[in-house]
Design a protein around this motif. Structure first.
Motif, PDB file in Angstrom:
ATOM      1  N   TYR A 261      27.023   4.184 -30.714  1.00 19.52           N
ATOM      2  CA  TYR A 261      28.102   3.187 -30.638  1.00 19.52           C
ATOM      3  C   TYR A 261      29.405   3.846 -30.192  1.00 19.52           C
ATOM      4  CZ  TYR A 261      31.765  -0.038 -32.126  1.00 19.52           C
ATOM      5  OH  TYR A 261      32.881  -0.849 -32.151  1.00 19.52           O
ATOM      6  N   SER A 262      29.710   5.017 -30.770  1.00 21.27           N
ATOM      7  CA  SER A 262      30.973   5.690 -30.432  1.00 21.27           C
ATOM      8  C   SER A 262      30.974   6.149 -28.973  1.00 21.27           C
ATOM      9  CB  SER A 262      31.243   6.864 -31.381  1.00 21.27           C
ATOM     10  OG  SER A 262      30.343   7.925 -31.174  1.00 21.27           O
ATOM     11  N   LYS A 263      29.814   6.602 -28.468  1.00 26.40           N
ATOM     12  CA  LYS A 263      29.746   7.020 -27.055  1.00 26.40           C
ATOM     13  C   LYS A 263      29.932   5.807 -26.125  1.00 26.40           C
ATOM     14  CE  LYS A 263      28.710  10.671 -25.576  1.00 26.40           C
ATOM     15  NZ  LYS A 263      29.465  11.895 -25.194  1.00 26.40           N
ATOM     16  N   GLU A 264      29.372   4.665 -26.511  1.00 23.72           N
ATOM     17  CA  GLU A 264      29.563   3.443 -25.725  1.00 23.72           C
ATOM     18  C   GLU A 264      31.029   3.018 -25.734  1.00 23.72           C
ATOM     19  OE1 GLU A 264      26.787   0.874 -27.647  1.00 23.72           O
ATOM     20  OE2 GLU A 264      25.070   2.059 -26.948  1.00 23.72           O
ATOM     21  N   PHE A 265      31.680   3.181 -26.887  1.00 21.40           N
ATOM     22  CA  PHE A 265      33.108   2.887 -27.033  1.00 21.40           C
ATOM     23  C   PHE A 265      33.922   3.793 -26.101  1.00 21.40           C
ATOM     24  CE2 PHE A 265      37.214   3.810 -29.007  1.00 21.40           C
ATOM     25  CZ  PHE A 265      37.690   2.566 -29.386  1.00 21.40           C
ATOM     26  N   MET A 266      33.593   5.088 -26.094  1.00 22.91           N
ATOM     27  CA  MET A 266      34.295   6.048 -25.220  1.00 22.91           C
ATOM     28  C   MET A 266      34.135   5.661 -23.748  1.00 22.91           C
ATOM     29  SD  MET A 266      33.162   9.669 -26.984  1.00 22.91           S
ATOM     30  CE  MET A 266      32.903   9.733 -28.759  1.00 22.91           C
ATOM     31  N   LYS A 267      32.911   5.311 -23.381  1.00 21.20           N
ATOM     32  CA  LYS A 267      32.630   4.930 -21.998  1.00 21.20           C
ATOM     33  C   LYS A 267      33.409   3.675 -21.617  1.00 21.20           C
ATOM     34  CE  LYS A 267      28.611   4.187 -19.001  1.00 21.20           C
ATOM     35  NZ  LYS A 267      27.131   4.089 -18.996  1.00 21.20           N
ATOM     36  N   LYS A 268      33.420   2.685 -22.493  1.00 21.34           N
ATOM     37  CA  LYS A 268      34.090   1.407 -22.229  1.00 21.34           C
ATOM     38  C   LYS A 268      35.587   1.575 -22.016  1.00 21.34           C
ATOM     39  CE  LYS A 268      34.556  -3.274 -24.141  1.00 21.34           C
ATOM     40  NZ  LYS A 268      34.160  -4.168 -25.257  1.00 21.34           N
ATOM     41  N   TYR A 269      36.184   2.496 -22.775  1.00 22.17           N
ATOM     42  CA  TYR A 269      37.648   2.660 -22.704  1.00 22.17           C
ATOM     43  C   TYR A 269      38.064   3.924 -21.949  1.00 22.17           C
ATOM     44  CZ  TYR A 269      37.708  -1.391 -25.616  1.00 22.17           C
ATOM     45  OH  TYR A 269      37.525  -2.684 -26.063  1.00 22.17           O
TER      46      TYR A 269
ATOM     47  N   SER B 200      37.834  -0.407 -41.660  1.00 23.91           N
ATOM     48  CA  SER B 200      36.881  -1.446 -42.032  1.00 23.91           C
ATOM     49  C   SER B 200      35.468  -0.970 -41.711  1.00 23.91           C
ATOM     50  CB  SER B 200      37.170  -2.726 -41.249  1.00 23.91           C
ATOM     51  OG  SER B 200      36.960  -2.488 -39.858  1.00 23.91           O
ATOM     52  N   GLN B 201      34.468  -1.699 -42.203  1.00 23.31           N
ATOM     53  CA  GLN B 201      33.082  -1.349 -41.926  1.00 23.31           C
ATOM     54  C   GLN B 201      32.808  -1.371 -40.423  1.00 23.31           C
ATOM     55  OE1 GLN B 201      30.115  -3.909 -43.770  1.00 23.31           O
ATOM     56  NE2 GLN B 201      28.673  -2.208 -43.879  1.00 23.31           N
ATOM     57  N   LYS B 202      33.401  -2.334 -39.736  1.00 22.05           N
ATOM     58  CA  LYS B 202      33.233  -2.431 -38.283  1.00 22.05           C
ATOM     59  C   LYS B 202      33.789  -1.183 -37.595  1.00 22.05           C
ATOM     60  CE  LYS B 202      34.656  -5.251 -34.298  1.00 22.05           C
ATOM     61  NZ  LYS B 202      35.416  -6.446 -33.860  1.00 22.05           N
ATOM     62  N   ALA B 203      34.998  -0.764 -37.988  1.00 24.39           N
ATOM     63  CA  ALA B 203      35.627   0.414 -37.374  1.00 24.39           C
ATOM     64  C   ALA B 203      34.913   1.706 -37.752  1.00 24.39           C
ATOM     65  CB  ALA B 203      37.095   0.482 -37.778  1.00 24.39           C
ATOM     66  N   ALA B 204      34.322   1.745 -38.952  1.00 25.43           N
ATOM     67  CA  ALA B 204      33.631   2.950 -39.421  1.00 25.43           C
ATOM     68  C   ALA B 204      32.391   3.268 -38.590  1.00 25.43           C
ATOM     69  CB  ALA B 204      33.245   2.810 -40.894  1.00 25.43           C
ATOM     70  N   ARG B 205      31.942   2.324 -37.758  1.00 29.06           N
ATOM     71  CA  ARG B 205      30.806   2.605 -36.872  1.00 29.06           C
ATOM     72  C   ARG B 205      31.147   3.709 -35.868  1.00 29.06           C
ATOM     73  NH1 ARG B 205      28.347  -2.175 -33.813  1.00 29.06           N
ATOM     74  NH2 ARG B 205      26.644  -0.681 -33.523  1.00 29.06           N
ATOM     75  N   LEU B 206      32.424   3.960 -35.647  1.00 30.54           N
ATOM     76  CA  LEU B 206      32.816   5.048 -34.745  1.00 30.54           C
ATOM     77  C   LEU B 206      32.263   6.391 -35.228  1.00 30.54           C
ATOM     78  CD1 LEU B 206      36.518   4.119 -33.891  1.00 30.54           C
ATOM     79  CD2 LEU B 206      34.572   4.107 -32.316  1.00 30.54           C
ATOM     80  N   GLU B 207      32.052   6.517 -36.533  1.00 28.23           N
ATOM     81  CA  GLU B 207      31.382   7.706 -37.054  1.00 28.23           C
ATOM     82  C   GLU B 207      29.952   7.405 -37.448  1.00 28.23           C
ATOM     83  OE1 GLU B 207      31.682  11.250 -40.407  1.00 28.23           O
ATOM     84  OE2 GLU B 207      33.318   9.818 -40.227  1.00 28.23           O
ATOM     85  N   GLY B 208      29.697   6.223 -37.961  1.00 28.86           N
ATOM     86  CA  GLY B 208      28.383   5.869 -38.490  1.00 28.86           C
ATOM     87  C   GLY B 208      27.292   5.802 -37.448  1.00 28.86           C
ATOM     88  N   SER B 209      27.666   5.569 -36.182  1.00 31.38           N
ATOM     89  CA  SER B 209      26.676   5.525 -35.103  1.00 31.38           C
ATOM     90  C   SER B 209      27.230   6.255 -33.892  1.00 31.38           C
ATOM     91  CB  SER B 209      26.342   4.081 -34.727  1.00 31.38           C
ATOM     92  OG  SER B 209      25.572   4.043 -33.537  1.00 31.38           O
TER      93      SER B 209
END
Length: 414
Positions: free
Chosen positions: A105-113, A93-102
């Motif tokens: 955002y992806s680094k914050e995701f990595m840090k969070k999990y 989805s567009q929301k999930a595609a932010r993992l590459e698009g930003s």
């Protein structure tokens, strides 16, 4: 069954070729495709690129499955649009595609999990970034936050080089907005690996590993490109490395996808670094890699269309992904001047007696003649029982194809 492949590179040519192997598929459309895809069995190129046009085409032609190669369209939300209209499509989805698009955002995701990754800072102000650079240890890595066609990551060996990159990204805006926000990241020393995988949101099935060669010149010298060659599987991906990858990167990524309620039924591509301190995640891509796809898919024994169908329908749990034994080596031929400026419209002299498989990337067919239309023009994939044999096939074939200014690295897989 009718399948639509979206994109125009070597990756899409490889997808068309693999999809056409399925006996239930009677027609493959590639939008817009290239001079190689249109020569594939069952395939027809369609000259459309915009989401609304692609959606109308898929509805009118009753397309059974759509596979998106382009990261730009995924970030723009093509999957959401197709799903809203009841069409089956492989992609996040567009929301999930932010993992590459930003990348921020992806680094914050990595840090969070708690996904193992390099230390980093995010900057939107060039003066603050320049101040930070004065305190850094070098080398340092600077990344454009947005999409940059594989060229938005630069390793800087000293402060002067780093300042120049800040100027290119944030002031000169060479990536048209994608570099106005940047990530300055700790440099990790080691060996890179690419692990394509597929998810239905419940499980992630990793493909065999591969190793990309990004720099334009032999010995990993010169500027970054979209990729000058790939080998698979990656000889550095031992069982220990893959076990660590699964424990510290793959599994927590799946937890994050589920916790963030991402609608993710598509490809997730892990770029990892194997270091003396363990395995780190460099970045996510949310689609097939190019040229990784041209090396990995030819080794897939399982039926690719069945795999894609299971992912879209949320039924990957029981899919047994199988691979042929052996190795692949894909060597890319580029136009003179790439990754800078280059000429196009140059005739390509072909040879039908190739032992490997030629995948067209930046070339169009005019009156039965292939002519260059991009920086990375074509790739040849050799398959062999050993990596040396796969390399020998790819390089022997490369000598049978010519165009003025043709350039390729001589050390892919060495």
């Amino acid at each position: 069954m009718k399948v639509l492949i979206i994109g125009s590179g070597g990756r899409e040519h490889a997808l068309v070729s693999k999809v056409a192997e399925n006996t239930s598929v009677k027609k493959v459309y590639c939008a817009p495709g290239n001079g190689g895809s249109q020569r594939e069995n069952k395939c027809e190129n369609i000259n459309i690129t915009k989401i609304d046009e692609l959606l109308s085409f898929a509805l009118e032609n009753r397309i059974d499955i759509t596979i998106v190669g382009s990261e730009e369209l995924l970030v723009q939300g093509i999957v959401d649009k197709f799903n809203e209209n009841g069409l089956k499509i492989l992609g996040p989805s567009q929301k999930a595609a932010r993992l590459e698009g930003s990348k921020s955002y992806s680094k914050e995701f990595m840090k969070k999990y708690a996904i193992k990754t390099a230390a980093y800072e995010v900057f939107e102000n060039e003066n603050k970034a320049l101040e930070y650079l004065k305190k850094c240890e070098y080398p340092i890595v600077i990344k454009a936050d947005g999409l940059a066609a594989g060229k938005g990551v630069v390793i800087c060996n000293d402060l002067i080089a780093a300042k120049n990159i800040i100027n290119d990204f944030m002031i000169l805006d060479i990536f048209k907005g994608s570099g106005k926000k940047i990530i300055i990241e700790e440099f990790l020393e080691g060996v890179e690996a690419s692990i394509l995988s597929i998810t239905d949101g419940k499980v992630i099935l990793p493909f065999i590993s591969s190793k990309d060669h990004k720099q334009i010149f032999d010995g990993d010298m010169g500027p970054n490109t979209g990729g000058m060659g790939v080998i698979a599987p990656n000889p550095y991906c031992s069982k220990e490395v893959l076990d660590e990858f699964e424990k510290h990167i793959l599994r927590p990524t799946l937890v994050g996808i589920q916790q963030e309620a991402m609608d993710y039924k598509g490809i997730i591509f892990f770029g990892i670094m194997i270091t003396s301190k363990g395995v780190y995640l460099l970045e996510y891509n949310v689609r097939f890699g190019d040229p990784e796809t041209q090396a990995v898919l030819p080794l897939m024994k399982s039926d690719f269309v069945e795999l894609v169908t299971c992912a879209i329908e949320g039924d990957l749990q029981n899919f047994e992904l199988q691979w042929n034994k052996g190795y692949s080596c894909c060597v890319i031929a580029a136009s003179k001047g790439y990754p800078g400026s280059y000429d196009t419209g140059i005739e390509i002299n072909e040879n039908n007696k190739l032992e490997g498989k030629l995948f067209v990337a930046g070339a169009k067919e005019e009156d039965g003649v292939l002519k260059t239309s991009g920086g990375r023009v074509l790739g040849i994939t050799g398959i062999g029982e050993t990596l040396d044999k796969a390399r020998d096939i790819a390089y022997a074939d490369m000598k049978k194809v010519q165009f003025d200014g043709m350039y390729y690295r001589s050390d892919i897989g060495k």
